[in-house]
Design an enzyme around this catalytic site. Structure first.
Site, PDB file in Angstrom:
ATOM      1  N   TYR A   1       0.855  -1.176   0.000  1.00 34.56           N
ATOM      2  CA  TYR A   1       0.000   0.000   0.000  1.00 34.56           C
ATOM      3  C   TYR A   1       0.905   1.245   0.000  1.00 34.56           C
ATOM      4  O   TYR A   1       1.732   1.364   0.902  1.00 34.56           O
ATOM      5  CB  TYR A   1      -0.923   0.042   1.215  1.00 34.56           C
ATOM      6  CG  TYR A   1      -2.035   1.044   0.972  1.00 34.56           C
ATOM      7  CD1 TYR A   1      -3.081   0.746   0.105  1.00 34.56           C
ATOM      8  CD2 TYR A   1      -1.994   2.303   1.560  1.00 34.56           C
ATOM      9  CE1 TYR A   1      -4.078   1.668  -0.158  1.00 34.56           C
ATOM     10  CE2 TYR A   1      -2.997   3.227   1.288  1.00 34.56           C
ATOM     11  CZ  TYR A   1      -4.028   2.896   0.446  1.00 34.56           C
ATOM     12  OH  TYR A   1      -5.007   3.812   0.164  1.00 34.56           O
TER      13      TYR A   1
ATOM     14  N   HIS B   1      -3.632  -7.661  -6.037  1.00 31.77           N
ATOM     15  CA  HIS B   1      -2.645  -8.735  -6.153  1.00 31.77           C
ATOM     16  C   HIS B   1      -1.907  -8.878  -4.829  1.00 31.77           C
ATOM     17  O   HIS B   1      -1.851  -7.933  -4.029  1.00 31.77           O
ATOM     18  CB  HIS B   1      -1.665  -8.443  -7.300  1.00 31.77           C
ATOM     19  CG  HIS B   1      -0.992  -7.116  -7.170  1.00 31.77           C
ATOM     20  ND1 HIS B   1      -1.522  -5.952  -7.680  1.00 31.77           N
ATOM     21  CD2 HIS B   1       0.167  -6.767  -6.573  1.00 31.77           C
ATOM     22  CE1 HIS B   1      -0.713  -4.942  -7.410  1.00 31.77           C
ATOM     23  NE2 HIS B   1       0.316  -5.404  -6.732  1.00 31.77           N
TER      24      HIS B   1
HETATM   25  P1  M7G Z   1       2.848  -3.434  -6.796  1.00 29.11           P
HETATM   26  O1  M7G Z   1       2.734  -3.614  -5.354  1.00 29.11           O
HETATM   27  O2  M7G Z   1       1.637  -2.905  -7.533  1.00 29.11           O
HETATM   28  O3  M7G Z   1       4.005  -2.494  -7.206  1.00 29.11           O
HETATM   29  O4  M7G Z   1       3.230  -4.841  -7.395  1.00 29.11           O
HETATM   30  P2  M7G Z   1       5.575  -2.509  -6.949  1.00 29.11           P
HETATM   31  O5  M7G Z   1       6.149  -2.570  -8.350  1.00 29.11           O
HETATM   32  O6  M7G Z   1       5.836  -1.226  -6.266  1.00 29.11           O
HETATM   33  O7  M7G Z   1       5.901  -3.717  -6.134  1.00 29.11           O
HETATM   34  C1  M7G Z   1       3.147  -5.147  -8.738  1.00 29.11           C
HETATM   35  C2  M7G Z   1       4.026  -6.340  -8.992  1.00 29.11           C
HETATM   36  O8  M7G Z   1       3.806  -6.784 -10.307  1.00 29.11           O
HETATM   37  C3  M7G Z   1       5.498  -6.014  -8.866  1.00 29.11           C
HETATM   38  O9  M7G Z   1       6.115  -6.904  -7.958  1.00 29.11           O
HETATM   39  C4  M7G Z   1       6.018  -6.167 -10.296  1.00 29.11           C
HETATM   40  O10 M7G Z   1       7.338  -6.654 -10.350  1.00 29.11           O
HETATM   41  C5  M7G Z   1       5.041  -7.149 -10.882  1.00 29.11           C
HETATM   42  N1  M7G Z   1       4.887  -7.031 -12.339  1.00 29.11           N
HETATM   43  C6  M7G Z   1       4.795  -5.886 -13.050  1.00 29.11           C
HETATM   44  N2  M7G Z   1       4.631  -6.191 -14.355  1.00 29.11           N
HETATM   45  C7  M7G Z   1       4.487  -5.190 -15.423  1.00 29.11           C
HETATM   46  C8  M7G Z   1       4.617  -7.540 -14.492  1.00 29.11           C
HETATM   47  C9  M7G Z   1       4.494  -8.421 -15.599  1.00 29.11           C
HETATM   48  O11 M7G Z   1       4.359  -8.044 -16.755  1.00 29.11           O
HETATM   49  N3  M7G Z   1       4.528  -9.758 -15.308  1.00 29.11           N
HETATM   50  C10 M7G Z   1       4.692 -10.237 -14.020  1.00 29.11           C
HETATM   51  N4  M7G Z   1       4.735 -11.554 -13.837  1.00 29.11           N
HETATM   52  N5  M7G Z   1       4.808  -9.413 -12.961  1.00 29.11           N
HETATM   53  C11 M7G Z   1       4.777  -8.070 -13.190  1.00 29.11           C
END
Ligand code: M7G
Length: 341
Positions: A258, A266
């Protein structure tokens, strides 16, 4: 300053031609194969010496648009610490100095145990550049009133692109990586390796559970009606990770972020010993705590004040700054230009 590629020459990595990069664009279509030898580095956005990661902005030869290349030194894999891996005859050891019983060397292991995890974002948007740039960070305490007055309108206005999420849920991309697929529209989810994980190195295990239900943005939207969904993700996620990676649930950190970067619900699953980015108290909320809070009070997350961090280049920073909740400071460390403009 010169191009960064000279650093790689010293380590004699496998040639860029051998680097296979599976890519799919945000609309789910396949895109041209990209080669690192065609990447022209322009600017280092972030260089983290702790996590051994670097993010470089640049472009691909003969292609328009900005590209980001993220490089990360891989953790040591324990099964490679033997005579067929690091201690094989191909390993070269150069001596820095020897003094009595102490020796200092530089080691050049064979390339197969010396890979660098590489992520390419192309074409990258301004939001990607902001996300991967080094910048000043602040913490704010978001009351439910501030969420409704400032954060929610901002999320709705920004229209964060969730195409990569829908591609996974609709079976268009990363299907060979899926670890578990519960197809129930209401309480189903997909469990797969996170983008940040190579999918192999147990020491850095990082999976993501993406719910099928649309419209759940974050922690803030959860209440007692979502408990069956959350418990299913917890139980099935733990079971699958035990089966596939032989890691018991007592060694898993299962949590929400958050604010998240992507507003489609997710949950992160990481190996407890791995200090993954975003596991800190100001950002991570354990799934077990979330379930417990909601069990005690169904609308806990609609009533709670939740702290979150904002980086100075994020658009939401301007929203909180304009309304007098936060003040800009001068950055301590600037970005590094690689070429003179
Ligand atoms: P978040 O908590 O929304 O953001 O997590 P954060 O990036 O600050 O952690 C989103 C999660 O989705 C992250 O851990 C990203 O590494 C992962 N993620 C993002 N993308 C664009 C992809 C993707 O294309 N494929 C996969 N498998 N994971 C992704």
């Amino acid at each position: 300053m010169s191009d960064v590629s000279h650093q790689n020459d010293v380590l004699e990595p496998p040639s860029c031609k051998k680097t296979k990069i599976d890519r799919q664009n945000e609309n789910g279509g396949s895109v041209d194969h990209l080669e690192l030898k065609d990447f022209i580095a322009e600017k280092i956005l972030k260089n983290n010496t702790n996590s051994k990661t670097v993010c470089i902005q640049g472009k691909f030869r003969d292609k328009s648009g900005v590209a980001l290349v993220l490089l990360e030194k891989n953790a040591f894999r324990e099964e490679e610490l033997n005579e067929t891996g690091y201690f094989c005859p191909d390993t070269v050891l150069q001596t820095y100095f020897q003094n009595d019983i102490y020796g200092n060397y530089v080691c050049f292991p064979k390339s197969s145990v010396n890979s660098v995890k590489t992520t390419i974002i192309y074409p990258a948007t301004e939001k990607h550049i902001v996300k991967f740039s080094q910048q000043e960070v602040h913490i704010v305490l978001e009351t439910p009133e501030l969420y409704n007055k400032l954060t929610l309108p901002h999320i709705e206005k920004e229209h964060f692109n969730l195409q990569w999420v829908y591609n996974i849920l609709e079976g268009k991309t990363e299907q060979d990586r899926i670890v578990h697929n519960n197809k129930c529209e209401k309480e189903g989810f997909v469990l797969l390796p996170d983008l940040k994980w190579d999918g192999i190195t147990k020491e850095t295990l990082y999976l993501l559970a993406i719910v099928r239900q649309r419209g759940l943005k974050s922690l803030r939207d959860l209440n007692a009606s979502h408990l069956p969904l959350l418990k299913r993700i917890r139980d099935e996620g733990k079971k699958k990770i035990l089966e596939k990676y032989n890691l018991p649930d007592s060694q898993l950190r299962i949590y929400f972020h958050y604010q998240p970067s992507f507003y489609h619900l997710h949950i992160h699953f990481t190996y407890l010993r791995h200090e993954a980015p975003g596991i800190y108290v100001e950002k991570a909320h354990l799934l077990s705590t979330v379930i417990n809070n909601i069990e005690m009070m169904s609308d806990y997350y609609q009533k709670a004040s939740l702290p979150f961090t904002i980086r100075q280049m994020d658009n939401i920073f301007n929203v909180y700054e304009t309304n007098g909740y936060i003040q800009k400071v001068e950055p301590n460390i600037g970005n590094t230009e690689l070429i003179d403009k």
